[in-house]
Design an enzyme around this catalytic site. Structure first.
Site, mmCIF file in Angstrom:
data_model
loop_
_atom_site.group_PDB
_atom_site.id
_atom_site.type_symbol
_atom_site.label_atom_id
_atom_site.label_comp_id
_atom_site.label_asym_id
_atom_site.label_seq_id
_atom_site.Cartn_x
_atom_site.Cartn_y
_atom_site.Cartn_z
ATOM 1 N N GLU A 1 3.223 1.817 2.834
ATOM 2 C CA GLU A 1 4.340 0.873 2.942
ATOM 3 C C GLU A 1 4.252 0.029 4.216
ATOM 4 O O GLU A 1 5.252 -0.242 4.871
ATOM 5 C CB GLU A 1 5.676 1.622 2.884
ATOM 6 N N ASP B 1 0.838 -1.198 0.000
ATOM 7 C CA ASP B 1 0.000 0.000 0.000
ATOM 8 C C ASP B 1 0.876 1.253 0.000
ATOM 9 O O ASP B 1 2.098 1.178 0.179
ATOM 10 C CB ASP B 1 -0.956 -0.014 1.197
#
Length: 634
Positions: A415, A412
Site C-alpha cells: 500500500e 502494491d
C-alpha cells in the site's frame, strides 16, 4: 508480553501488565471502547498499582485456551489476574486472586478502576453506582457497560477524571468519597473491597465487565443488570464452558495436524514445539474471526489494522482449512460473496461487517481470494461449496482477465506505490489459473453444467497465455533477477517478488532466474537479529524483519526442495536449501511473544514491533508447519 481475549463478537486487548486497554463491540474491530482499567492494593500504608515496577510480573495463556493469566509477585503477596471473555455472554471476567505470602495477618484494600471512553468518538456519559445491585453502570446514548463483582463492595466512587472528584485521585489517597453518580465527557469510577488475610491465606475477587447496546432504552439497562446477576451466580459454569470450548477446538486441530508429522518426519521435540505453535496460532486466528465471517488483520490500533483485507483473510482461511476448521473458512467466503463489487473486484479493505473502508484497488487481493477458494475445495472436497462460489469466481475471473490483458497498474500489497508489480501479476495469474481449474472441477467432479461459461473460461485461458508471453518484461538481465515492478520500472529488491513463484506458480520454483532472485532477496538483509524484511530501504517502523517475509522465503525454498527432489537433483543442492529453510523457521519460532506473532521484529532489540498479533503472520506459520505445499499450488 501482550494478550487478546474474545468470543468472535467481543474482543479485548490487554497489555503486558494485564491492563484491559480497549475492547471492540458490537463487531470485531468496530467500535472501539477505550477501557483503561487498572487495579491496586493498599496495605501497610503503601499503594501498589498492578503496573508498579516493584512486582515481578509473568504472563501467559492457560494451556490450549484463550484465557490469559498475569501473575504479580513481591515479598508480601502473590496476585494473579485471570482474564477471559465468556463464550456464552458478551462479558469480560477478570478474576483477581490474592495470596498472603507472609507469616503475618494482612489487612488490605483492593481497588478496581475504570476510565472507560465509549465508542469511536466518545460523548458525554453518565456513571452510577447502584447500591442495591452492587455494580457500576456507565452509559451514553448508544452503549451501556456494567462493572461489578459477586463479592460485596466496601466502597465506591463515581467522578470526572480531570476534577477533584476523580476516582483515580481517591485511590491514590486511599479512601473513596462514595459519590454515587457523575456526568461528563471523561468520567471514571472505582470499586473497593476490604480484605483480611491470615498467613498464606488467599481470596478471589471476580470482576465482571458487561457491555450491551443502550440506544436510550431504559429496559436495556435492566436486562444488562439481570445478566450481571445471572453471571455472578454462575461464574464456575461460565469458566468451565469457555475453557472447554477452546480446548475442544484445538483438540480437533491436533488430530488434523498429526498426518503432517509422519509425512515430514519431524522428531518428538520438534513436533511438540510445532504443534504448540499451531494451536496458539489457531486460537489467535479464531479471536480475529467475526462470528459472521469477516476476519480482521489485527486488533491493533497503532497501526490501525482492525479491518478486513481480502489478502490477509484469504491466507488465514487457508490456514484454517489446513487445520481442519473448514466451517470458519466457509463463513469467510460467504462474507466475500456478499462484499464483492459488481465488476468482480474487492476494495482495499472493509469493516468487519462488510462496509467498505478504503476503496483503492489492489488487484493481488482479487487473485488471492480465488486462489484460496481452490485451496479450500482441494482440502474439503465440498462440492456444494464450489457451486455456491461459482458466480463469485466467474465475476472475479472476468475482472482478472481484463486487468491481465492490459497489465493494468494498481497499488502494491504494501500500500505504498502504484504500478504493475511482480507480486500482483503473480497473484493475478494464480487467481486466473485457479478460476480455470475450478471450472474444470465443477464439470468433472461436481456434475455441474458449465457449457454456458465455456467462452468465459477460454477468455481466462487467453489472459493466462498473454501473461506467460510477457514474463520477460519483469526480468532484468543486468540485475540477474526479477524486478519489483514495471510501469514504472522499479528494479529494487523486494521480498514480495517471491509471489511470482510461491504460491501462485507463475514462475516455476526451479527456474534459474527465480532461484537467483530468491538468493539475492536473502542476501539483501543483514539485520543484527537476522530475518528477512520487505525491502532494504524500508523505513516503516524503522525498517525491520517481518514474520511474513521470512516465512515467504522459507516457503519458496521449501517448494524448491520439493521440485528438486522430484527431479532427482543432487543431495548436496537439496541439503543446501533445506539448511536455509531450517534457519528461517528457527528464527520465526524464536520471535513469538505469549505465543503471539507480530508483524515485525525490532532489527536490533528483537522486540515485537507494529501490530501484534497479526493474523497473516499466524497464517503463514501454520502454512509453513503444515508442510502441504502441493495443495497450495494452482
Amino acid at each position: 508480553m501482550v494478550g487478546i481475549i474474545g468470543n468472535g463478537k467481543f474482543l479485548a486487548k490487554l497489555d503486558d501488565f494485564g491492563s484491559i486497554e480497549y475492547v471492540f463491540y458490537p463487531h470485531l474491530g468496530f467500535e472501539k471502547h477505550i477501557l483503561d482499567s487498572a487495579f491496586a492494593i493498599l496495605y501497610d500504608g503503601k499503594l501498589k498499582w498492578h503496573w508498579d515496577y516493584s512486582w515481578d510480573v509473568h504472563q501467559s495463556y492457560l494451556k490450549d485456551s484463550n484465557i490469559l493469566k498475569t501473575i504479580y509477585k513481591n515479598r508480601d503477596f502473590l496476585v494473579s489476574s485471570t482474564d477471559y471473555i465468556s463464550i456464552s455472554h458478551d462479558i469480560i471476567v477478570k478474576d483477581i486472586s490474592i495470596t498472603n505470602e507472609t507469616e503475618e495477618k494482612k489487612s488490605l484494600k483492593l481497588f478496581f478502576y475504570e476510565n472507560l471512553r465509549m465508542g469511536e468518538y466518545p460523548k458525554k456519559n453518565t456513571v452510577k453506582f447502584l447500591k442495591n445491585d452492587n455494580c457500576i453502570i456507565k452509559y451514553d446514548d448508544k452503549y451501556v457497560f456494567c462493572i461489578g463483582s459477586d463479592k460485596k463492595t466496601y466502597s465506591y466512587q463515581c467522578g470526572v477524571r480531570s476534577s477533584e472528584s476523580s476516582a483515580y485521585k481517591d485511590i491514590e489517597n486511599g479512601i473513596l468519597k462514595e459519590n454515587s453518580s457523575a456526568e461528563g465527557m471523561i468520567t471514571d469510577s472505582a470499586l473497593c473491597w476490604d480484605i483480611e488475610l491470615n498467613p498464606f491465606q488467599d481470596v478471589s475477587i471476580p470482576i465482571y465487565i458487561i457491555i450491551s447496546k443502550y440506544d436510550n432504552n431504559y429496559y436495556n439497562i435492566i436486562d444488562l443488570i439481570n445478566t450481571f446477576k445471572i453471571v455472578s451466580k454462575n461464574k464456575g459454569d461460565i469458566y468451565e464452558l469457555t475453557q472447554t470450548y477452546w480446548v475442544n477446538m484445538v483438540r480437533d486441530v491436533v488430530n488434523n495436524l498429526n498426518t503432517t508429522r509422519y509425512v515430514s518426519n519431524y522428531n518428538d521435540e520438534m513436533w511438540k514445539k510445532y504443534i504448540d505453535t499451531c494451536k496458539r496460532s489457531i486460537l489467535t486466528i479464531l479471536l480475529l474471526s467475526n462470528y459472521d465471517g469477516g476476519v480482521i488483520a489485527s486488533p491493533s490500533l497503532y497501526p490501525d489494522y482492525r479491518y478486513v483485507w481480502n489478502r490477509d483473510a484469504s491466507y488465514i482461511s487457508v490456514a484454517l482449512d489446513l487445520c481442519g476448521l473448514s466451517y470458519a473458512s466457509e463463513k469467510y467466503f460467504d462474507w466475500c460473496r456478499n462484499t464483492q463489487n459488481s465488476d468482480g473486484s474487492w476494495f482495499q479493505n472493509y469493516y468487519v461487517n462488510g462496509k467498505p473502508r478504503l476503496t483503492a484497488m489492489q488487484n493481488d487481493q482479487v487473485g488471492t481470494t480465488i486462489w484460496a477458494v481452490l485451496v479450500h475445495y482441494r482440502i474439503t472436497r465440498n462440492k456444494q461449496f464450489l457451486k455456491r462460489c461459482w458466480n463469485m469466481v466467474k465475476k472475479a475471473g472476468d475482472y482478472l482477465s481484463d486487468v491481465a490483458i492490459d497489465l493494468s497498474p494498481s497499488y502494491d500489497l504494501w500500500e505504498e506505490k502504484y504500478g504493475t508489480f511482480s507480486h500482483t501479476i503473480g497473484a493475478i495469474y494464480g487467481g486466473l489459473k485457479s478460476a480455470c481449474i475450478i471450472g474444470e472441477l465443477l464439470k468433472k467432479e461436481c456434475a455441474y453444467n458449465i457449457n454456458n461459461d465455456r467462452e468465459l473460461i477460454e477468455k481466462w485461458d487467453r489472459a493466462l497465455q498473454f501473461l506467460k508471453s510477457n514474463i520477460d518484461k519483469f526480468y532484468s538481465m543486468d540485475k540477474n533477477r526479477f524486478v519489483k515492478s514495471i510501469n514504472p520500472l522499479d528494479t529494487s529488491i523486494d521480498a514480495s517478488i517471491l509471489g511470482l513463484s510461491f504460491p501462485y506458480d507463475f514462475v516455476p520454483a526451479d527456474d534459474h532466474r527465480m532461484i537467483k532472485t530468491a538468493e539475492q532477496i536473502e542476501n539483501a538483509f543483514n539485520y543484527k537479529i537476522g530475518g528477512i524484511g520487505r525491502y532494504p530501504e524500508d523505513v516503516y517502523f524503522g525498517g525491520n524483519p517481518w514474520i511474513i517475509t521470512t516465512l515467504w522465503l522459507y516457503l519458496y525454498y521449501k517448494r524448491l526442495v520439493k521440485v528438486l527432489s522430484d527431479k532427482k537433483a543432487s543431495s548436496k543442492t537439496i541439503d543446501k536449501y533445506n539448511k536455509k529453510c531450517n534457519k528461517l523457521m528457527e528464527w520465526v519460532l524464536k520471535h513469538q511473544f505469549n505465543g503471539l506473532f507480530p508483524e515485525q521484529i525490532h532489527k536490533e532489540l528483537g522486540a515485537p514491533m507494529s501490530a501484534i498479533p497479526l493474523g497473516w503472520s499466524h497464517a503463514m506459520v501454520i502454512i509453513a508447519i503444515r508442510d502441504n505445499i502441493d495443495v497450495l499450488i494452482p
